[in-house]
Structure formats: structure tokens, C-alpha cells
Design an enzyme around this catalytic site. Structure first.
Site, PDB file in Angstrom:
ATOM      1  N   ASP A 177       0.841  -1.194   0.000  1.00 30.01           N
ATOM      2  CA  ASP A 177       0.000   0.000   0.000  1.00 30.01           C
ATOM      3  C   ASP A 177       0.883   1.254   0.000  1.00 30.01           C
ATOM      4  O   ASP A 177       2.072   1.199   0.313  1.00 30.01           O
ATOM      5  CB  ASP A 177      -0.896  -0.027   1.235  1.00 30.01           C
ATOM      6  CG  ASP A 177      -2.167   0.788   1.064  1.00 30.01           C
ATOM      7  OD1 ASP A 177      -2.301   1.470   0.037  1.00 30.01           O
ATOM      8  OD2 ASP A 177      -3.031   0.728   1.965  1.00 30.01           O
ATOM      9  N   GLU A 231       2.680   6.913  -2.606  1.00 31.01           N
ATOM     10  CA  GLU A 231       2.381   8.066  -3.450  1.00 31.01           C
ATOM     11  C   GLU A 231       2.764   9.399  -2.806  1.00 31.01           C
ATOM     12  O   GLU A 231       3.181  10.319  -3.501  1.00 31.01           O
ATOM     13  CB  GLU A 231       0.876   8.125  -3.770  1.00 31.01           C
ATOM     14  CG  GLU A 231       0.293   6.843  -4.329  1.00 31.01           C
ATOM     15  CD  GLU A 231      -0.354   6.013  -3.240  1.00 31.01           C
ATOM     16  OE1 GLU A 231      -0.924   4.968  -3.576  1.00 31.01           O
ATOM     17  OE2 GLU A 231      -0.290   6.402  -2.045  1.00 31.01           O
ATOM     18  N   ASP A 288      -9.027   3.489  -3.334  1.00 31.76           N
ATOM     19  CA  ASP A 288     -10.147   3.747  -2.428  1.00 31.76           C
ATOM     20  C   ASP A 288     -11.349   4.308  -3.169  1.00 31.76           C
ATOM     21  O   ASP A 288     -11.396   5.496  -3.522  1.00 31.76           O
ATOM     22  CB  ASP A 288      -9.721   4.719  -1.334  1.00 31.76           C
ATOM     23  CG  ASP A 288      -8.647   4.131  -0.426  1.00 31.76           C
ATOM     24  OD1 ASP A 288      -8.381   2.923  -0.528  1.00 31.76           O
ATOM     25  OD2 ASP A 288      -8.068   4.882   0.374  1.00 31.76           O
TER      26      ASP A 288
END
Length: 770
Positions: free
Chosen positions: A434, A437, A500
């Protein structure tokens, strides 16, 4: 990023120096070097006090031509993408009369001596695109220039894009009817014409202009693609600033891009992934259903076991269980240590889960919280990214006081990988990588890399470090990630998921658009959060998303603050999950063969209609349906009423679920119950159906049924790839009244669609047509 004020004027504070003519052409050693003054040279005095652009054309691969535009070339060499397929010896350069030519395979670049500036790219005699008057420019911005670099990143997290005083841009012609696709995972319209797209990784969810997976590669329906070799911020104006052109701009003193030929879009992606890397193959077990603990829910081993046992009791086949963030203690992420309060015996638990025939995935990220003992260790060793003054770079967004690992430091990379090796030794099978970014700019890296260029590239180093360990311990073909962020080359490290989303039909549609856009960017394996991540989906949304999710390359039940077990919705949700999970597992001989094709050619499992049917203009804008593999058309139901509109291309298409036929080219409108959706098989297909629907990794040849659909003639081959990688090849011969199939001896058979199965004898059989 827009530099002009309409057609004639520049924005206040912007100075533009354009390549005005090809003054000098030099061809040698497979290179064509062009001197391009920023004014037409009319007399000797014009050469003084005059900036020039140096334009160098090369070829790293057959059918690919690189263009490097430089103002000052004396700067240090900055990082670019890993062009793992680049080879020496390509490109034939020469100057013939007033033309400089560079040929590479079927692609030619031609620069015409003199004014105005003219660089064009041709396939044979057909012009694909070109760079003309006021296309190549070196731009200088005053401190008060009225140019908005754009909200290209997470402003709240202070990772929005850089501001520079110098830029270079190129503009390539956008022809009448020409459409542009790709540029990574983007959740807006599939066709990018008219859009401003900033390539800058950000954590913005699926309902925004931001994207987790930014790829500065676009695909044109005119038979070529363009890759901008710049891992930092690239701003694209796709027929938006100059409506006749695609503009791309970068900060600094140089710009490197590649024009990639090929013809059909699939052939361009093939060549692009030859250059930047093919997708790795992923194991058969990864195609099965994944179940997660979800994000902020409460769980322990008893909770996990209850979910797994209930799935078995409801006869819903499950392949992977995923532990999300709270397998580690709060405030400690990522310390790679199981929270002993809820998981006192992780080795024993993992052994018990394996005994239930499950693989196990755990969540990780590249950040280390200050509270974790690993933080002090990493700080002492110099393994965390620092500020220019030498302090560890820290903030409180996400985890209190966290820093992030400097993967440009080989020792730091090995240190991080050793933590993963310990988890693999415990019994973990895969990692969800995960984040990656929110990478700031006010930092220094161990290897001195530019923070601007590292912003997007960081995720590649992170995912690559994890993937290497999985390959090392599990072997090639068994390594699988569940990654969120990516850039060019990320396709080599599958699988990626869509990030998401919210739990609505609208978000389901935008998620699909993101996946199709990513597919047009060379990514073959993709997943998403079934039911949506944020919020609790109503039962209708969940059941429709289950059908879509289990007809995607990879399938995961995951949410934020609520569990995604199907019985949490209603009893019918359990039946729907069972139905589509079982259907997917029966299609494994077909899906794994499509996965093998992806590793050979880069062609994604979920294929946008414009990629699969480039000669059908009706497919150009379709973003609510796709081909799964080469022969299955899928149109997810995105409405509460069950109504769905979809398009079938030319030919006869047969519903895999009902046997009904549809003839194209034509639009259809249907209404489907939750146990159905438009799922049509292409005319002339031979669909391999497995004998089992309880697991993804079984002997596909044992009881295999080849389902033969009407249409087509002549000879063809069908490949069935086993979970161990061994291929079985079936020869199919069609005539007017019969179909003959031959292959390896075994317990396989065939049938006409909807007909009775006939067993093979000594590896052969014959079907009579009606």
C-alpha cells in the site's frame, strides 16, 4: 500545464523560445542530431546571443524512435525509466538532400532542413504524427508568471507538484478523429481528448482527478504510442490548450520521449511492454477469491477463523486471506511485527490457515512510525530519507512521526527486505504494498537523485524490492503483490488494485474506467475493492459489484470500516458470491491462458473494447464494458434497476449464462437479476471449461470441456496452460458440417454450445454441426 493565452499570446511572465528551423543535420552511428535555433538564421549575426535546441534522434528498439530535446546539456544525468528491453544497434540514420532520416523497423522519423521546424513520424508512407511550428519550446517563467502548475498532488500533505522557472514542451499533432488513451489509471472518461492530465502520483481516491498509478505513456488510435521518459512531473494537454495537438511539458533543461510504432493498438502495447518490461506471470491460486479483514474493523484469529469457516459452510470457495493494517500494533506501522495482543501465535495461526488450503497476504507500506523500535534502528543506520540539513524527514500524516525508507540506498533496501524474509519464513505468501504516493520534495536521497524525479519513481523501487524477495523465496511465477501505486515499469510487478472507492454504482463505474485506462497503459493484471472501500454498500451495489469483481483478472472482498463477508448483506448475496466465484474457477483454463498471453505480449486480461476492436468506430468511447481475455464480453450492471445497455461488435455472440444469442454490430438493452449480467462469448470461440469450481489451481486437463461456439472456418489452435506452466495445445479444424479437435490423450471432451459433451478418444473427437 498551459503556457499560452489563446492562440496568439503567451501568459504573463512566460517567455517561449521555439525551435524555428532545422539548421544543421548530422547523421552518424545510428543517430541523427539536429541543431534547431530559436530564430530563423538569416545572416551570420543571427547566430550570436541566440539559444538553440539540440534535438537528437535515436532508436532503442525496432519500431521505436527516441527524441531528446536539450537546451543546456551540461547538467548531471538524471534518472529515467528502466527501459529493460532497450537494445543496441537499432536505427539507421542518414541525410538525403534536405531531409534527415532515422529509420527503425517500420517507423521513420524525418526532419526537413530549413524553416519552419518540421519533424514527422511515418509508418511506411503514412504520416502518424509530427512536431511542427511552435511545437518544441524552451520556456522561462518569471517569478510572478501567471502559470498554474496545477493541483497535481496531495496539497494537504505538501506533496503537490514542483514549481520551476524553466520548462521544455513538445507538441505532437492530433489529427481529425484521432483519440488518445492511457496515461495510467485515471477515473474520468476513457478517451483523454480535451483533458489536462498531470502525471504525479497522489492518494486521492477514485472520485478525483488524482491518480495512484500515473504513466506518461499514451496510446493513439492512429497506430502509435508516445512515452515521455521522465519519472517526475509530466503535464499533458491533450487537445486542451492547443486543440490540434497533444502537448507534454517537463521542468528543467531537457525532455526525452519515444514514439512507438506498431499499427493496431495491441501491437503498440506489445512493443511498449517489450521496451519497458512484460508483466510477470502470477500463480493460479491468486486468481481465486481474496477475503480481507477490512481496514479499521476489530479482528483477531477467532474472527478470521469464523469468517473462513463460514465461507466454507456457505460453499463460497476462498483462495487467499488478507490481513489489513491492524495485524500490526497501532502507531507502529510498519514494524513487521504481529500485534501480540490479538495474534499471540502468528506461526501457529499461519500454519492453521495453510491447513485450510489458504494462502495468506499481509499489508505493508514503506513508512516507519516513530513509536516503532525499527525507527530508531533505521535512523541510526541512515536508512531513512532525510531533509537537506540531515534530519530524518518526518510528519504526522498517516502514522505519527513517520519517516520513509530510502530505497536508493542498497543497504536500506536489503534491511527492509530482511524484514519481509522473516515474514515469509513465518508462512506469509504475499504482500499488499500500500501507499508509496505521498513522497515529498524537500528531501535528499542516498544516491543524490532529484526529489522531483523520485516522486513517481519511488513506488517502483518500493514494489520492486518487495517483488524481488517474493521471487527469491517463492520462485518465478509464484510472486504476487497487491499494489496500489505505480508508474512506468510497474506492470512487471503484478497485481495492482484500484484504490479507495466509495460504495456506490457511480464509484463502481469510475473504478472500471480506471482499470480500463490502466490496461491501455500496459498493465495486464488488475483488481479492485468489491463493494467499494468507503462506506457500507447496500445489498444491490454489493451483489452487482461481486459479479463485476469476479469477472475481473483478480478479485478481492475488502472495505474500510465494515466487513465484506457476503452474509452481512443478505442471503442472496451469499448465493451470488458463490455463483460467480464458482463460475470464475471453472473458467480458470481460459483465464490462465489469457494470463500467459499477457506475459508474452503485454495484452491485458481485461481489454477495453477500443483495444480489442480498433476497426469498429462504435467501440472508441466504450468504458462500461470490456473483453475478459479474447472471447468473453462483460458488461457489468451499474444500475439499481438491473438495466444495462451494451454494444456487441459484428458477429453472433452467445450468452454464457443463458444461451441466448445477440447479433452485432448493434446496441442492446437488457434487464438482469442479481444472478446474471451480459456475459457473451464471441462467435467461433472454443472456450475451455474446467471440471472443478472449488479452487483455482487444479489439473485443468482432467475432465476439461472445450465448448465450441458457431462461426469461423479453417484451422486454429487453443492453448491451455496448467498451474505448473505446462501448456497443452489443441488443434481445431472447422468445415461446413463438422468440427474436429485433437490434442493430448486424456479425460477431456468437447461440446457444441448448449449441447451434449462428447469424450475424446485417443486425444481426438469430432462434432457434427446442425
Amino acid at each position: 500545464m498551459k503556457f499560452t493565452d489563446g492562440f496568439w499570446q503567451l501568459r504573463p511572465g512566460v517567455t517561449a523560445l521555439y525551435a524555428s528551423e532545422a539548421y544543421d543535420l548530422v547523421a552518424s552511428d545510428g543517430r541523427l542530431v539536429v541543431t534547431a535555433p530559436t530564430k530563423v538564421i538569416e545572416r551570420r549575426g543571427d547566430t550570436l546571443n541566440r539559444p538553440v535546441l539540440t534535438v537528437t534522434l535515436t532508436s532503442p528498439l525496432e519500431g521505436v524512435i527516441g527524441v531528446r530535446i536539450e537546451h543546456f546539456s551540461g547538467g548531471r544525468e538524471e534518472i529515467g525509466f528502466d527501459l529493460v528491453g532497450a537494445e543496441p544497434g537499432h536505427g539507421d540514420a542518414e541525410v538525403v538532400g534536405d531531409a534527415g532520416l532515422l529509420r527503425s523497423g517500420d517507423l521513420t522519423a524525418r526532419v526537413t532542413r530549413g524553416a519552419p521546424w518540421n519533424l514527422e513520424f511515418l509508418s511506411g508512407e503514412t504520416r502518424l504524427t509530427g512536431s511542427g511550428h511552435k511545437a518544441q519550446a524552451y520556456l522561462q517563467l518569471a517569478s510572478d508568471a501567471q502559470v498554474d502548475p496545477g493541483p497535481v498532488g496531495n496539497a494537504r500533505a505538501r506533496t503537490d507538484g514542483p514549481r520551476s522557472h524553466t520548462y521544455l514542451h513538445e507538441q505532437l499533432d492530433l489529427g481529425v478523429g484521432e483519440l488518445v488513451y492511457g496515461l495510467g489509471e485515471r477515473f474520468g472518461p476513457l478517451v483523454k481528448n480535451g483533458q489536462t492530465v498531470d502525471v504525479w502520483n497522489a492518494d486521492g481516491g477514485t472520485s478525483s482527478e488524482q491518480a495512484y498509478k500515473n504513466v506518461p505513456f499514451y496510446l493513439s488510435n492512429r497506430g502509435y504510442g508516445v512515452l515521455v521518459d521522465h519519472p517526475g512531473h509530466v503535464s499533458f494537454e491533450v487537445g486542451s490548450e492547443a486543440v490540434e495537438r497533444v502537448q507534454f511539458s517537463v521542468s528543467g533543461e531537457s525532455l526525452q520521449y519515444y514514439v512507438i510504432g506498431g499499427g493496431a493498438p495491441a501491437e503498440v502495447i506489445d512493443r511498449y511492454t517489450r521496451l519497458t518490461g512484460r508483466p510477470a506471470s502470477v500463480p493460479a491460486w491468486s486468481y481465486g477469491l481474496w477475503l480481507s479483514t477490512s481496514f479499521t474493523t476489530d479482528y483477531d484469529e477467532a474472527t478470521v477463523t469464523s469468517f473462513i469457516d463460514a465461507m466454507a459452510e456457505h460453499r463460497v470457495p476462498l483462495s487467499v486471506f488478507h490481513f489489513d493494517c491492524f495485524w500490526m500494533r497501532e502507531f507502529n506501522w510498519t514494524d513487521f511485527e504481529w500485534d501480540s495482543r490479538t495474534f499471540p501465535d502468528p506461526e501457529g495461526m499461519l500454519e492453521r490457515l495453510h491447513a485450510k488450503d489458504l494462502r495468506v497476504c499481509v499489508w505493508i507500506n514503506p513508512y516507519i512510525a516513530q513509536r516503532a523500535p525499527l525507527f530508531a534502528e533505521a535512523k541510526e543506520l541512515g536508512y531513512l530519507v532525510t531533509r537537506p540539513n540531515g534530519d530524518v524527514w518526518q510528519w504526522d500524516l498517516w502514522q505519527a512521526g513517520m519517516g520513509f525508507v530510502d530505497f536508493t540506498n542498497p543497504d536500506a533496501k536489503r534491511w527492509y527486505q530482511d524484514k519481509l524474509r522473516a515474514l515469509l519464513d513465518q508462512g506469509v505468501d504475499a504482500f499488499k504494498t500500500d501507499f508509496g504516493e505521498r513522497i515529498p520534495l524537500d528531501v535528499e536521497y542516498f544516491d543524490g537523485s532529484s526529489p522531483e524525479r523520485m516522486h513517481n519513481w519511488y513506488t517502483q523501487l518500493y514494489n520492486q524490492a518487495v517483488f524481488e524477495v517474493l521471487e527469491e523465496r517463492r520462485g518465478s511465477g509464484e510472486a504476487v503483490l497487491f499494489a496500489r501505486s505505480a508508474t512506468v515499469g510497474g506492470q512487471r510487478l503484478p497485481v495492482h488494485w484500484g484504490g479507495d472507492s466509495t460504495s456506490t454504482f457511480d464509484s463502481m463505474a469510475e473504478t472500471l474506467r480506471g482499470g480500463l485506462s490502466l490496461a491501455m497503459s500496459g498493465f495486464a493484471f488488475w483488481s479492485h475493492d468489491i463493494g467499494g472501500f468507503e462506506g457500507m454498500p447496500d445489498p444491490a451495489v454489493f451483489k452487482r459489484w461481486v459479479a463485476f469483481g469476479l469477472l475481473s483478472s483478480h478479485s478481492r472482498l475488502h472495505g474500510s470500516s465494515s466487513y465484506r463477508v457476503p452474509w452481512a448483506f443478505d442471503e442472496e448475496a451469499v448465493e451470488i458470491t458463490r455463483r460467480f466465484a464458482s463460475l470464475k474457477l471453472s473458467l480458470m483454463p481460459y483465464l490462465l491462458a489469457a494470463g500467459a498471453e499477457a506475459t508474452r505480449s503485454g495484452i491485458p486480461l481485461m481489454r477495453p473494447m477500443a483495444l480489442a476492436f480498433p476497426d469498429d468506430p462504435a467501440t472508441a468511447y466504450l468504458d462500461r464494458q470490456y473483453l475478459l481475455g479474447s472471447d468473453l464480453l462483460v458488461a457489468p450492471v451499474l444500475t439499481a434497476t438491473g438495466e444495462v445497455e451494451f454494444y456487441v461488435p459484428e458477429g453472433r455472440w452467445t450468452s454464457l449464462l443463458s444461451g441466448e444469442t445477440r447479433v452485432g454490430p448493434r446496441w442492446y438493452r437488457e434487464t438482469h437479476g442479481f444472478d446474471s449480467l451480459p456475459l457473451y462469448v464471441r462467435e467461433g470461440a472454443v472456450l475451455p471449461i474446467g471440471a472443478r469450481d472449488d479452487r483455482p489451481d487444479y489439473d485443468y486437463l482432467d475432465g476439461l470441456t472445450l465448448e465450441v461456439y458457431p462461426g469461423g472456418s479453417g484451422s486454429s489452435e487453443l492453448r491451455v496452460v496448467q498451474p505448473d506452466g505446462v501448456e497443452a495445445v489443441f488443434a481445431v479444424e472447422r468445415s461446413a458440417d463438422r468440427v474436429r479437435v485433437s490434442g493430448a490423450p486424456g479425460s477431456w471432451g468437447a461440446r457444441l454450445a448448449g449441447g451434449e459433451r462428447i469424450d475424446s478418444v485417443d486425444g481426438r473427437l469430432e462434432l457434427e454441426l446442425d
